[in-house]
Write a protein that holds these residues in place. Structure first.
Motif, PDB file in Angstrom:
ATOM      1  N   ASP A 188      54.370  15.517 -54.302  1.00  0.00           N
ATOM      2  CA  ASP A 188      53.264  15.646 -53.355  1.00  0.00           C
ATOM      3  C   ASP A 188      52.908  17.113 -53.140  1.00  0.00           C
ATOM      4  O   ASP A 188      51.728  17.469 -53.006  1.00  0.00           O
ATOM      5  CB  ASP A 188      53.633  14.996 -52.021  1.00  0.00           C
ATOM      6  N   GLY A 189      53.940  17.977 -53.125  1.00  0.00           N
ATOM      7  CA  GLY A 189      53.666  19.398 -52.964  1.00  0.00           C
ATOM      8  C   GLY A 189      52.882  19.970 -54.133  1.00  0.00           C
ATOM      9  O   GLY A 189      51.950  20.753 -53.941  1.00  0.00           O
ATOM     10  N   ASP A 192      49.305  18.465 -53.955  1.00  0.00           N
ATOM     11  CA  ASP A 192      48.518  19.076 -52.878  1.00  0.00           C
ATOM     12  C   ASP A 192      48.158  20.531 -53.181  1.00  0.00           C
ATOM     13  O   ASP A 192      47.188  21.060 -52.638  1.00  0.00           O
ATOM     14  CB  ASP A 192      49.300  18.999 -51.560  1.00  0.00           C
ATOM     15  N   ARG A 195      43.565  22.218 -56.463  1.00  0.00           N
ATOM     16  CA  ARG A 195      42.316  22.289 -55.721  1.00  0.00           C
ATOM     17  C   ARG A 195      41.333  21.252 -56.231  1.00  0.00           C
ATOM     18  O   ARG A 195      41.445  20.789 -57.374  1.00  0.00           O
ATOM     19  CB  ARG A 195      41.725  23.692 -55.836  1.00  0.00           C
ATOM     20  N   SER A 291      39.537  14.797 -53.634  1.00  0.00           N
ATOM     21  CA  SER A 291      40.763  15.249 -52.997  1.00  0.00           C
ATOM     22  C   SER A 291      41.974  14.663 -53.703  1.00  0.00           C
ATOM     23  O   SER A 291      41.877  13.687 -54.461  1.00  0.00           O
ATOM     24  CB  SER A 291      40.780  14.829 -51.527  1.00  0.00           C
ATOM     25  N   ALA A 292      43.141  15.247 -53.428  1.00  0.00           N
ATOM     26  CA  ALA A 292      44.382  14.744 -54.021  1.00  0.00           C
ATOM     27  C   ALA A 292      44.661  13.320 -53.559  1.00  0.00           C
ATOM     28  O   ALA A 292      45.127  12.483 -54.339  1.00  0.00           O
ATOM     29  CB  ALA A 292      45.533  15.670 -53.642  1.00  0.00           C
ATOM     30  N   ALA A 293      44.374  13.022 -52.292  1.00  0.00           N
ATOM     31  CA  ALA A 293      44.622  11.676 -51.771  1.00  0.00           C
ATOM     32  C   ALA A 293      43.751  10.639 -52.471  1.00  0.00           C
ATOM     33  O   ALA A 293      44.220   9.540 -52.814  1.00  0.00           O
ATOM     34  CB  ALA A 293      44.368  11.646 -50.264  1.00  0.00           C
TER      35      ALA A 293
END
Length: 579
Positions: A188-189, A192, A195, A291-293
């Motif tokens: 996740d790091g 996230d 970009r 977005s990453a999500a």
């Protein structure tokens, strides 16, 4: 930009972005400190040397902070080594012992940088070299007490040791204890840290029937399988890929590519490395501004679709990924999709004036795969953009060879999908390909089938208009097969009209069909469109077209689509009726 993939023994914080910013900041602080020493030294020779060292350090800092994240990982080893050299010069150039000790304190930055970003072996080598340089330079400076030199060295050793231990402890919190891969927290790091504009693809892998392995052979066998999958993932995917075990039997790959074909090919490379282990995969390529999500949500939905579709398959988000599409993705990534060129002949003098580029794919298992099969699969799977880009680049390269061999300009026509035309940057990508291959835009024609619904949209028409402004021609392909042909002539910015082969099929035996053919030729002439008759197979059809005044033709009567090597060897193809 996607953070560089970290080897299992290196700290997880060592992404390209963090390395660039931290090393740049250390250079900036060190350069400022050296300039401060230069300012109190005055205009003496050693003061001027310190000033030069400070300016060099600040310049390097600026370069790292602005563009360092795009540099390869090995560059940071050079940056740290360069820092050691600059500090050593500053110590030796110091005007007095106090200034030398102050400059030597900057070696602490080397200690932190080394153990913060490098694996233990290279970090120890970097710091060991800095330590030797520190001791040697302080020993070379007069009047520096031995106790002061020892204390300075011990401080650097302590900082290095503490940094290494803290980084190792922090890294273990983001690692999976069983496989050594990133765990969910670590992954996740990394995700996230990307970009919204970064070209990345996310693949989620779920082992099929893993529970049966645990139930039938025990948890030891299950653990062994998970380790095998981890090893296969590391070996099969590119070095810039972040690999993680998210938990249980679920793995994740974050690939540094915006290419659907390369993303699918990466997943299939893992599958090939695990012949005895099946898995389902969901793949999503990041859209502009996503977005990453949202990227994770799409990949998860694709994984669900893969499992619902029977397991053992890969599904690309936004498309129905068939086996043909998966194999095509691998072929595109490996460069196995080529082009064949079919001559376009002028009936005025019988000479070859151009060629049409047609995609060709020979699969090692299926053999030659028909475009009627793999082009729809590419469109359904979202691969048509990469297929088109591959065909255009290969076509320009091969046509360049042909033009050089024939000693004259050659018209090149390439089919384009409606999905490509609605991409905002399609025209720019075409122009970039032409610039890369050296092909003249005036000698390129893009073919658009009249039946494409996308071709009537405003974005598609805008793309065609931009291409024409740069000298690229536009042809309406397969004209006559759609229901709104004449209305499209009024909306499409076109230069050529390619008559579908069905017009010629019965033109020599049906007066009505011959009359329609005559009318279409007259219509093209009236609208200023150059007409190309496709599908010419007999000399009788050719004589009719000569009689009706058709300017350009192509078909099996002249030549099948052939590789460029064969066309170069054969030379221009003359029309049979004019030989």
């Amino acid at each position: 930009m996607l953070p560089v993939r970290i080897p299992s023994t290196a700290p997880d914080v060592a992404t390209a972005r963090v390395m660039a910013r931290t090393t740049g900041a250390f250079y900036a602080m060190g350069g400022t400190a050296v300039l401060a020493l230069a300012s109190v030294t005055g205009p003496r020779t050693d003061g001027r040397v310190l000033a030069v060292i400070g300016v060099v350090a600040l310049t390097v800092a600026l370069l790292l902070l602005v563009g360092g994240e795009r540099l390869p990982r090995a560059t940071f080893h050079v940056a740290v080594l360069g820092g050691t050299c600059l500090i050593s010069l500053a110590v030796l150039a110091a005007p007095d012992p106090a200034s030398a000790v102050a400059a030597a304190a900057i070696y602490v930055f080397v200690a932190v940088d080394s153990f913060l970003f490098f694996a233990w072996a290279p970090a120890t080598a970097q710091f060991g070299l800095a330590l030797v340089a520190q001791v040697g330079c302080l020993a070379a400076v007069r009047d520096v007490p031995a106790a002061v030199a020892v204390c300075t060295t011990l401080v650097c050793l302590a900082v290095a040791a503490v940094t290494g231990l803290l980084v190792q402890r922090a890294s273990s919190a983001s690692r999976d204890g069983l496989t050594g891969l990133l765990n969910r927290r670590g992954f996740d790091g990394v995700l996230d840290a990307t970009r919204p504009g970064d070209p990345v693809a996310l693949a989620l892998l779920d082992l099929d029937r893993f529970k049966q392995v645990n139930d039938s052979h025990g948890h030891g066998a299950g653990d062994l399988l998970l380790r095998s999958v981890a090893v296969a993932c590391r070996r099969a995917v590119p070095a810039a890929t972040a690999v993680a075990r998210l938990g249980g039997d679920e793995f994740a790959l974050l690939l540094a590519t915006g290419s659907s074909a390369r993303a699918l090919a990466g997943v299939e490379a893992v599958r090939a490395a695990l012949p005895g282990c099946g898995f389902s995969a969901g793949v999503a390529v990041r859209a502009d501004g996503e977005s990453a999500a949202d990227l994770l949500r799409r990949a998860d939905a694709a994984l669900y679709a893969a499992k619902a579709g029977g397991r053992g398959r890969s599904v690309l988000s936004g498309g129905d990924t068939s086996r043909v599409a998966v194999d095509l993705a691998a072929a595109l990534a490996a460069g196995h999709v080529t082009v064949a060129l079919q001559p376009i002949v002028s009936l005025a003098d019988g000479g070859t004036v151009g060629v049409e580029a047609l995609a060709r794919w020979r699969d090692p298992v299926r053999g030659p795969v028909s475009p009627a099969e793999f082009v729809p699969a590419a469109e359904a799977a979202g691969l048509v953009g990469e297929l088109g880009a591959t065909v255009l680049r290969s076509a320009c390269t091969d046509a360049g060879r042909l033009a050089a061999a024939w000693g004259r300009r050659v018209l090149l026509t390439v089919n384009v999908s409606g999905q490509e035309l609605v991409c905002p940057d399609y025209a720019e990508r075409v122009l970039q390909t032409l610039a890369d291959t050296g092909w003249d835009p005036r000698d390129l024609v893009v073919e658009v089938t009249e039946s494409l619904l996308e071709a009537s949209s405003s974005p598609a028409l805008g793309t065609l208009a931009r291409l024409r402004r740069h000298g690229i021609g536009v042809a309406i392909d397969d004209f006559g097969t759609g229901w709104s042909s004449f209305s499209r002539l009024d909306t499409l910015p076109a230069d050529y009209l390619k008559l579908d082969a069905t017009f010629l099929a019965t033109s020599t035996t049906s007066p009505r069909r011959a009359g329609m053919l005559r009318a279409l030729l007259e219509l093209g002439d009236t609208l200023g469109l150059t007409v190309v008759a496709e599908g010419v197979e007999t000399a009788e059809q050719e004589r009719l077209l000569v009689h009706l005044g058709c300017p350009l033709v192509q078909g099996w009567l002249y030549s099948a689509a052939r590789p460029v090597d064969e066309l170069v060897a054969a030379g221009p193809v003359p029309a049979p009726a004019l030989r």
